[in-house]
Scaffold this motif. Structure first.
Motif, short mmCIF file in Angstrom:
data_model
loop_
_atom_site.label_atom_id
_atom_site.label_comp_id
_atom_site.label_asym_id
_atom_site.label_seq_id
_atom_site.Cartn_x
_atom_site.Cartn_y
_atom_site.Cartn_z
N ARG A 1 2.13 1.69 -6.88
CA ARG A 1 2.85 1.84 -5.78
C ARG A 1 2.16 0.95 -4.70
O ARG A 1 2.74 0.28 -3.91
CB ARG A 1 3.62 3.02 -5.49
N ASP A 2 1.03 1.72 -4.44
CA ASP A 2 0.34 0.84 -3.26
C ASP A 2 0.16 -0.41 -3.58
O ASP A 2 0.22 -1.34 -2.31
CB ASP A 2 -1.10 1.76 -3.03
N LEU B 1 1.65 -2.45 -4.94
CA LEU B 1 3.08 -3.37 -4.93
C LEU B 1 3.46 -3.51 -3.53
O LEU B 1 4.08 -4.41 -2.85
CB LEU B 1 4.10 -2.59 -5.68
N ASP B 2 3.32 -2.27 -2.61
CA ASP B 2 3.66 -2.29 -1.10
C ASP B 2 2.59 -3.38 -0.43
O ASP B 2 3.15 -4.18 0.51
CB ASP B 2 3.17 -0.69 -0.72
N VAL B 3 1.27 -3.16 -0.74
CA VAL B 3 0.56 -4.36 -0.16
C VAL B 3 1.03 -5.85 -0.42
O VAL B 3 1.23 -6.73 0.26
CB VAL B 3 -1.07 -4.41 -0.75
N SER B 4 1.69 -6.13 -1.80
CA SER B 4 1.87 -7.33 -1.99
C SER B 4 3.32 -7.56 -1.48
O SER B 4 3.29 -8.97 -0.91
CB SER B 4 2.50 -7.44 -3.52
N ARG B 5 4.24 -6.58 -1.10
CA ARG B 5 5.30 -7.01 -0.34
C ARG B 5 5.14 -7.25 1.14
O ARG B 5 5.75 -8.17 1.62
CB ARG B 5 6.22 -5.70 -0.64
N ILE B 6 4.15 -6.66 1.61
CA ILE B 6 3.78 -6.63 2.95
C ILE B 6 3.09 -7.84 3.18
O ILE B 6 3.44 -8.70 4.25
CB ILE B 6 2.94 -5.75 3.38
N THR B 7 2.30 -8.15 2.42
CA THR B 7 1.79 -9.49 2.43
C THR B 7 2.69 -11.02 2.42
O THR B 7 2.55 -11.83 3.11
CB THR B 7 0.32 -9.78 1.72
#
Length: 407
Positions: free
Chosen positions: A237-238, A240-246
């Protein structure tokens, strides 16, 4: 190849000047570190101008210009004049400043004694710029007054521009090396973090395959598998979150949201880990306030900060969450009594993949993503987050400020 022999204080012929600048260009292009760049700068300044001495000063983190390299200057002189410059660090459009007679210039009167002892009569300050802003100073010195003419200044500016490009290149190369180092550390940590729960799941699954007769072993196996599967899920989940944020694909579902239930839910989610470690969680009485935000992501912000506090707080310690307000913000402060943050690491605490202890023998697991995610989520809500610690062993405080809705 001709050899340029230059006597300090004597102007170069046009051909000799071109040869000196050519040598400088080659030296700068092949310089592998700052020492080599500064050495090339001093050699260029002394070979292409009438200066008898020269120095390079670079602004430190506080904007004070410090001697980085020099030729022909005593320790006493450097200590006396260090920090003096015509322009503050960061100035744009700075022009060279020439002091024809240092002993007759009122602005240098406090340095008259050391200038006399050193034998310096004329000075020239040349701005050294990176990204268009002053980051350092080239200094030209002469033992005779009125030594520097327009040609010296033009040559000095040309050299300063070359060195500025070299410093920009060197900084970019250093940043690239650091990025590669962090990437390697992250990949090593990722491999470890992925392998650890998988190994546990596989190990306990094999025990279950043997159909243990006692119920206690079976229950331990199921609990361990669930616990490690949850850890694996949180890790993914972390990521994926970093991927979505960047990639700019993380969307918020904003609505008026009270913060008290958000904090309460985050504490409830973190409580099992805190109780297992013997860390107390506290929510101090605060104020009732609302923000325009995504409740799920707001809870993630608080949970990440509380979980971070639990991770770095020893048994018997405490993590406290407090809600307050200031003139225009809702403020969430998460304070722990844990190991604290060193002054060296504090400026990097919200950077992705950064860990205070990146070694393979570190005491705490994780990829160094949680606080980076917090910062991005807070900024997506139009807020700020800061970290404060008086040093290792003194705990830390993370403060989130979010624009609050009017009553």
């Amino acid at each position: 190849m001709s050899v340029v022999v230059h006597h300090p204080g004597v102007p170069l012929s046009a051909d000799a000047l071109l040869e000196a600048l050519r040598r400088l260009s080659y030296a700068v292009a092949t310089a592998s570190d700052l020492v080599a760049i500064y050495d090339a700068a001093l050699t260029g300044l002394l070979s292409a101008t009438v200066a008898t001495r020269a120095a390079v000063l670079i602004a430190d983190g506080s904007g004070v210009f410090r001697f980085a390299a020099w030729r022909g200057l005593s320790k006493e002189y450097r200590a006396a004049v260090e920090g003096h410059t015509p322009w503050p660090a960061g100035t744009r459009g700075a022009a060279p400043v020439v002091v024809p007679d240092a002993l007759a210039d009122p602005s240098l009167s406090r340095f008259a004694s050391v200038l006399t002892t050193e034998g310096v009569r004329a000075l020239a300050f040349l701005p050294l710029c990176t990204a268009g802003a002053v980051s350092g100073t080239f200094m030209l010195y002469s033992d005779a007054p009125h030594a520097f003419d327009e040609r010296d200044l033009r040559v000095g500016e040309t050299i300063a521009a070359q060195i500025g490009f070299a410093l920009t290149r060197n900084r970019a190369e250093a940043e690239a090396r650091e990025a590669n180092r962090l990437k390697d550390e992250f990949l090593a940590a990722l491999s470890h973090e992925l392998r650890t729960p998988v190994n546990a799941i596989v190990g306990w699954a094999r025990i279950l395959e043997q159909r243990p007769t006692d119920r206690e072993t079976a229950e331990r196996a199921v609990a361990a598998i669930k616990r490690n599967a949850a850890a694996q899920e949180a890790l993914v989940r972390d990521l994926l979150d970093v991927s979505r944020i960047t990639s700019g694909q993380l969307a918020l579902e904003r609505r008026p949201t009270p913060l008290e239930p958000i904090v309460s839910a985050a504490l409830d989610a973190a409580r099992p880990a805190a109780e297992a470690k013997g860390v107390m969680l506290e929510a101090s009485d605060g104020v009732t306030t609302h923000v325009l935000g995504d409740p799920t992501r707001l809870q993630q912000i608080v949970w990440n900060l509380v979980s971070n506090g639990v991770k770095f707080t020893p048994s018997g310690g405490c993590v406290q969450v407090r809600i307050a307000t200031d003139a225009s913000n809702a403020v969430i402060a998460v304070r722990d009594t844990g190991q604290g943050i060193s002054p060296e690491f504090l400026p990097h605490v919200f950077e992705r993949f950064r860990q205070a202890d990146p070694s393979s023998t570190r005491l705490h697991s994780g990829l160094g993503l949680g606080l980076a995610i917090v910062r991005h989520l807070v900024e997506l809500h139009g807020g700020t987050v800061s970290a404060d610690s008086t040093g290792e062993g003194h705990g830390s405080t993370f403060t989130v400020r979010l624009p609050r809705l009017p009553h």
